[in-house]
Design a protein around this motif. Structure first.
Motif, PDB file in Angstrom:
ATOM      1  N   GLU A 249       5.953   0.319  -8.727  1.00 43.43           N
ATOM      2  CA  GLU A 249       5.070  -0.832  -8.512  1.00 43.43           C
ATOM      3  C   GLU A 249       3.989  -0.451  -7.506  1.00 43.43           C
ATOM      4  O   GLU A 249       4.264   0.215  -6.514  1.00 43.43           O
ATOM      5  CB  GLU A 249       5.861  -2.015  -7.949  1.00 43.43           C
ATOM      6  N   GLU A 250       2.754  -0.876  -7.764  1.00 43.88           N
ATOM      7  CA  GLU A 250       1.659  -0.649  -6.830  1.00 43.88           C
ATOM      8  C   GLU A 250       1.031  -1.988  -6.487  1.00 43.88           C
ATOM      9  O   GLU A 250       0.837  -2.830  -7.371  1.00 43.88           O
ATOM     10  CB  GLU A 250       0.601   0.258  -7.446  1.00 43.88           C
TER      11      GLU A 250
ATOM     12  N   TRP B 148       2.533  -3.936 -19.217  1.00 42.50           N
ATOM     13  CA  TRP B 148       2.529  -3.884 -17.756  1.00 42.50           C
ATOM     14  C   TRP B 148       3.488  -4.927 -17.195  1.00 42.50           C
ATOM     15  O   TRP B 148       3.583  -6.040 -17.718  1.00 42.50           O
ATOM     16  CB  TRP B 148       1.121  -4.143 -17.223  1.00 42.50           C
ATOM     17  N   SER B 149       4.187  -4.570 -16.139  1.00 45.39           N
ATOM     18  CA  SER B 149       5.017  -5.506 -15.383  1.00 45.39           C
ATOM     19  C   SER B 149       4.159  -6.020 -14.232  1.00 45.39           C
ATOM     20  O   SER B 149       3.600  -5.226 -13.466  1.00 45.39           O
ATOM     21  CB  SER B 149       6.263  -4.791 -14.856  1.00 45.39           C
ATOM     22  N   LEU B 150       4.041  -7.330 -14.124  1.00 48.13           N
ATOM     23  CA  LEU B 150       3.212  -7.959 -13.097  1.00 48.13           C
ATOM     24  C   LEU B 150       4.094  -8.881 -12.264  1.00 48.13           C
ATOM     25  O   LEU B 150       4.792  -9.734 -12.809  1.00 48.13           O
ATOM     26  CB  LEU B 150       2.083  -8.757 -13.757  1.00 48.13           C
ATOM     27  N   THR B 151       4.067  -8.693 -10.944  1.00 47.60           N
ATOM     28  CA  THR B 151       4.870  -9.509 -10.032  1.00 47.60           C
ATOM     29  C   THR B 151       3.945 -10.206  -9.046  1.00 47.60           C
ATOM     30  O   THR B 151       3.065  -9.572  -8.456  1.00 47.60           O
ATOM     31  CB  THR B 151       5.887  -8.637  -9.261  1.00 47.60           C
TER      32      THR B 151
ATOM     33  N   THR C  87       8.078 -12.326 -11.923  1.00 46.50           N
ATOM     34  CA  THR C  87       7.692 -11.154 -12.701  1.00 46.50           C
ATOM     35  C   THR C  87       7.569 -11.515 -14.174  1.00 46.50           C
ATOM     36  O   THR C  87       8.425 -12.220 -14.718  1.00 46.50           O
ATOM     37  CB  THR C  87       8.728 -10.019 -12.543  1.00 46.50           C
TER      38      THR C  87
ATOM     39  N   SER D 217       1.805  -7.204  -7.371  1.00 42.56           N
ATOM     40  CA  SER D 217       1.935  -5.784  -7.695  1.00 42.56           C
ATOM     41  C   SER D 217       2.079  -5.637  -9.205  1.00 42.56           C
ATOM     42  O   SER D 217       2.368  -6.602  -9.917  1.00 42.56           O
ATOM     43  CB  SER D 217       3.136  -5.161  -6.975  1.00 42.56           C
ATOM     44  N   ALA D 218       1.865  -4.412  -9.677  1.00 41.01           N
ATOM     45  CA  ALA D 218       1.946  -4.144 -11.115  1.00 41.01           C
ATOM     46  C   ALA D 218       2.413  -2.719 -11.340  1.00 41.01           C
ATOM     47  O   ALA D 218       2.219  -1.844 -10.487  1.00 41.01           O
ATOM     48  CB  ALA D 218       0.595  -4.360 -11.781  1.00 41.01           C
ATOM     49  N   SER D 219       3.025  -2.497 -12.509  1.00 37.70           N
ATOM     50  CA  SER D 219       3.422  -1.143 -12.889  1.00 37.70           C
ATOM     51  C   SER D 219       3.426  -1.034 -14.402  1.00 37.70           C
ATOM     52  O   SER D 219       3.505  -2.029 -15.123  1.00 37.70           O
ATOM     53  CB  SER D 219       4.804  -0.786 -12.330  1.00 37.70           C
ATOM     54  N   SER D 220       3.343   0.213 -14.876  1.00 41.88           N
ATOM     55  CA  SER D 220       3.411   0.509 -16.296  1.00 41.88           C
ATOM     56  C   SER D 220       3.905   1.933 -16.438  1.00 41.88           C
ATOM     57  O   SER D 220       3.887   2.716 -15.478  1.00 41.88           O
ATOM     58  CB  SER D 220       2.033   0.366 -16.955  1.00 41.88           C
TER      59      SER D 220
END
Length: 190
Positions: A129-130, A147-150, A155, A173-176
């Motif tokens: 996560e960034e 994308w995962s978005l929190t 989330t 934050s988000a990650s992929s």
């Protein structure tokens, strides 16, 4: 707090000059009923002038295709490669030339002066996560991969081609997966 934006609800319209199409993902109106800001894409099919948007700042990013050349009266030309956001006034509008005659898709943020301002970042997927800079409004558009978005502990998964809008979150934050690509838009109201 997070609202998923289904591409089935996006509105696509042809440009008045027939040189492309515009698809809106998210739009907010100002108190006077005119658009305060708009996020979406533009399919650029051939060389031609952009429409004038007096009083609007445009952040323009090629996300598909080899890029374009934008010719500005009195300023010269800018060559834009993929994933390089550039900002310019909405008027006078530049003339757009496709690279190698190949169609392109641009990601656009338009903000009306006195009502909103914003930035666009193209983010690449990483396993971790960034953080995303907090802003009154954040829009994530998943260009490639899901994308995962929190946002403040909530989330959601934003599928490829979908977008999500977050308002008022303190921590985002988000990650992929590696190979993922997303446009992250931060918008401040004035």
């Amino acid at each position: 707090m997070i609202r998923l934006l289904d591409p089935a609800g996006f509105k696509t319209v042809p440009w008045k000059n027939g040189g492309g199409t515009a698809t809106d993902f998210a739009v907010e109106l100002a108190p006077d009923g005119d658009v305060a800001w708009r996020v979406g894409t533009a399919g650029i099919l051939r060389d031609g002038p952009f429409s004038d948007y007096a009083g609007v700042a445009r952040t323009f990013t090629i996300v598909e295709g080899p890029g374009v050349h934008l010719d500005f009266a009195g300023e010269g030309s800018r060559t834009l490669d993929r994933d390089q956001p550039t900002r310019f006034p909405g008027a006078p509008a530049p003339y757009c030339r496709l690279r190698d005659g190949q169609a392109a898709t641009a990601f656009n943020l338009l903000t009306r002066e006195g009502f909103a301002s914003g930035d666009v970042e193209i983010r690449r997927g990483r396993a971790a996560e960034e953080p995303i800079a907090a802003a009154p409004v954040v829009v994530l558009a998943a260009i490639e991969e899901a994308w995962s978005l929190t946002a403040d502990g909530e989330t959601v998964v934003v599928g490829q081609g979908w977008a999500a809008r977050v308002e008022g979150a303190a921590a985002i934050s988000a990650s992929s997966a590696i190979g993922g690509r997303a446009a992250i838009v931060t918008i401040a109201r004035r």
